[in-house]
Motif scaffolding. Structure first.
Motif, PDB file in Angstrom:
ATOM      1  N   VAL A 308       0.837  -1.202   0.000  1.00  0.00           N
ATOM      2  CA  VAL A 308       0.000   0.000   0.000  1.00  0.00           C
ATOM      3  C   VAL A 308       0.872   1.252   0.000  1.00  0.00           C
ATOM      4  N   ALA A 309       1.894   1.269   0.839  1.00  0.00           N
ATOM      5  CA  ALA A 309       2.799   2.418   0.869  1.00  0.00           C
ATOM      6  C   ALA A 309       3.535   2.578  -0.452  1.00  0.00           C
ATOM      7  N   VAL A 310       3.927   1.467  -1.049  1.00  0.00           N
ATOM      8  CA  VAL A 310       4.616   1.518  -2.345  1.00  0.00           C
ATOM      9  C   VAL A 310       3.669   2.025  -3.427  1.00  0.00           C
ATOM     10  N   LYS A 311       2.440   1.563  -3.396  1.00  0.00           N
ATOM     11  CA  LYS A 311       1.421   2.059  -4.337  1.00  0.00           C
ATOM     12  C   LYS A 311       1.246   3.558  -4.213  1.00  0.00           C
ATOM     13  N   ASP A 312       1.204   4.039  -2.987  1.00  0.00           N
ATOM     14  CA  ASP A 312       1.074   5.483  -2.751  1.00  0.00           C
ATOM     15  C   ASP A 312       2.259   6.242  -3.346  1.00  0.00           C
ATOM     16  N   TYR A 313       3.444   5.709  -3.152  1.00  0.00           N
ATOM     17  CA  TYR A 313       4.659   6.365  -3.643  1.00  0.00           C
ATOM     18  C   TYR A 313       4.682   6.412  -5.165  1.00  0.00           C
ATOM     19  N   VAL A 314       4.419   5.274  -5.802  1.00  0.00           N
ATOM     20  CA  VAL A 314       4.459   5.208  -7.266  1.00  0.00           C
ATOM     21  C   VAL A 314       3.353   6.065  -7.880  1.00  0.00           C
ATOM     22  N   ALA A 315       2.156   6.001  -7.319  1.00  0.00           N
ATOM     23  CA  ALA A 315       1.039   6.780  -7.866  1.00  0.00           C
ATOM     24  C   ALA A 315       1.297   8.275  -7.752  1.00  0.00           C
ATOM     25  N   GLY A 316       2.024   8.690  -6.744  1.00  0.00           N
ATOM     26  CA  GLY A 316       2.268  10.108  -6.542  1.00  0.00           C
ATOM     27  C   GLY A 316       3.362  10.684  -7.422  1.00  0.00           C
ATOM     28  N   MET A 317       4.096   9.839  -8.119  1.00  0.00           N
ATOM     29  CA  MET A 317       5.210  10.312  -8.942  1.00  0.00           C
ATOM     30  C   MET A 317       4.734  11.077 -10.166  1.00  0.00           C
ATOM     31  N   THR A 318       5.530  12.035 -10.611  1.00  0.00           N
ATOM     32  CA  THR A 318       5.310  12.648 -11.918  1.00  0.00           C
ATOM     33  C   THR A 318       5.955  11.769 -12.980  1.00  0.00           C
ATOM     34  N   ASP A 319       5.632  12.020 -14.227  1.00  0.00           N
ATOM     35  CA  ASP A 319       6.211  11.228 -15.313  1.00  0.00           C
ATOM     36  C   ASP A 319       7.733  11.273 -15.275  1.00  0.00           C
ATOM     37  N   ARG A 320       8.283  12.470 -15.211  1.00  0.00           N
ATOM     38  CA  ARG A 320       9.740  12.603 -15.305  1.00  0.00           C
ATOM     39  C   ARG A 320      10.437  12.067 -14.072  1.00  0.00           C
ATOM     40  N   TYR A 321       9.809  12.210 -12.897  1.00  0.00           N
ATOM     41  CA  TYR A 321      10.405  11.661 -11.682  1.00  0.00           C
ATOM     42  C   TYR A 321      10.487  10.144 -11.782  1.00  0.00           C
ATOM     43  N   ALA A 322       9.399   9.514 -12.258  1.00  0.00           N
ATOM     44  CA  ALA A 322       9.386   8.054 -12.387  1.00  0.00           C
ATOM     45  C   ALA A 322      10.458   7.582 -13.365  1.00  0.00           C
ATOM     46  N   ILE A 323      10.578   8.260 -14.491  1.00  0.00           N
ATOM     47  CA  ILE A 323      11.575   7.866 -15.490  1.00  0.00           C
ATOM     48  C   ILE A 323      12.992   8.045 -14.950  1.00  0.00           C
ATOM     49  N   ASN A 324      13.240   9.186 -14.327  1.00  0.00           N
ATOM     50  CA  ASN A 324      14.577   9.453 -13.780  1.00  0.00           C
ATOM     51  C   ASN A 324      14.929   8.464 -12.669  1.00  0.00           C
ATOM     52  N   LEU A 325      13.971   8.143 -11.827  1.00  0.00           N
ATOM     53  CA  LEU A 325      14.216   7.200 -10.736  1.00  0.00           C
ATOM     54  C   LEU A 325      14.478   5.803 -11.287  1.00  0.00           C
TER      55      LEU A 325
END
Length: 331
Positions: A308-325
């Motif tokens: 659940v915490a991981v879902k919250d973290y991933v869902a809250g990401m912006t496109d560029r943050y997710a790609i960069n991470l």
């Protein structure tokens, strides 16, 4: 000078009897002293605008993944267009514009990166699924916390409108129902505009039937849809369009799903594969290494299961943050 009490009294003078009055709100889950100048709904609006999750909408995809151009809608500009349409309808019907605005501004706070593609992927891989309307309420209730407050502690009416802006259940207020139909009016029209600009479709591709009902231009279509809503809904206990406009809107929506939202030219296979790889890889990685999440999310582990915490973290990401991470972790 106008104080909160003056604004609350004025609502009884100028709003419809069907409008929700700020003074009659069902209130907040946790008691707070009233603001001296703002009604509770105005205060909710301000909390949403000043939230981190609202600012992140600027860098979240609406429809087009990595568009080449400055004029394509993002999740933030979509939210602002929904708000504009919804406020117009609420004002015309004599309903509570402040409540409507707060719901509209908060309705997509929980949306994933990469638009609905990200939502579909997270729905598939997360136990229990994922629905952005439920996540938007979770953001408001829980994730947008400060050292002195858990969540935004929004009023019942705003929370209800956020939760029920999509799905089968109607919002309990007419203001919430306005946001639901305004969301559809906004995204269909601005997505047509973006699709025409990108060359994915041409004006000649649009179905003739709905165009005869709504009009052939962007402004004409929005005006026709809003007019249908306010004309049909005036004096009623529901917010809707007349049957002719409702059927035309559904036909236009079906056309958009077939020719734009699921179009290979919009959702290129390589882009979709990359989105799937990024979302899935990050979700799986942080389920194995939850301690590496930022403090705001590791703190959730005191009460919530790791997924659940991981879902919250991933869902809250912006496109560029997710790609960069993703690139930082896996390359």
């Amino acid at each position: 000078m106008l104080y909160r009490e003056d604004l609350e009294k004025r609502e009884y003078d100028i709003l419809s009897e069907k409008a929700v009055k700020a003074a009659e709100s069902k209130g907040r889950a946790v008691f707070e002293e009233k603001c001296r100048y703002r009604t509770d709904f105005q205060r909710d609006r301000d909390r949403i605008i000043h939230s981190k999750s609202f600012r992140r909408l600027m860098h979240k995809t609406q429809v087009f993944l990595a568009p080449e151009g400055d004029h394509y809608r993002t999740r933030l500009t979509h939210t602002l267009e929904v708000t504009q349409v919804a406020r117009t309808i609420a004002r015309t019907l004599g309903l509570n514009e402040d409540l409507t605005e707060a719901i509209a501004l908060g309705h997509d706070l929980g949306h994933t990166p990469f638009g609905h593609s990200g939502e579909y992927i997270l729905d598939r891989i997360h136990p229990g699924g994922f629905r952005h309307n439920e996540q938007s309420l979770r953001v408001a209730d829980y994730l947008e916390s400060t050292p002195s407050r858990t969540g935004m502690n929004l009023t019942y009416e705003v929370r209800d409108g956020i939760l029920n802006h999509s799905g089968k259940l109607p919002a309990s207020t007419l203001e919430g129902q306005i946001v639901k139909i305004s969301d559809r009016i906004a995204y269909i029209n601005h997505d047509i505009d973006d699709a025409l600009r990108s060359g994915v479709i041409t004006q000649d591709d649009l179905p003739e039937g709905p165009l005869k009902v709504f009009g052939y231009g962007h402004r004409e279509r929005i005006d026709s849809m809003v007019t249908s809503v306010v004309t049909y809904s005036d004096g009623r206990d529901e917010i809707s369009m007349d049957d002719e406009h409702k059927e035309a809107l559904l036909e236009l929506r079906s056309f958009m799903f077939e020719n734009v939202y699921h179009s290979p030219r919009v959702k290129k296979e390589e882009d979709l594969a990359k989105v799937e790889t990024v979302i899935t890889s990050l979700y799986e990685y942080y389920n194995l290494h939850p301690e590496e999440m930022p403090e705001d999310y590791t703190r959730l582990l005191e009460k919530d299961p790791v997924p659940v915490a991981v879902k919250d973290y991933v869902a809250g990401m912006t496109d560029r943050y997710a790609i960069n991470l993703y690139e930082k972790i896996f390359h």
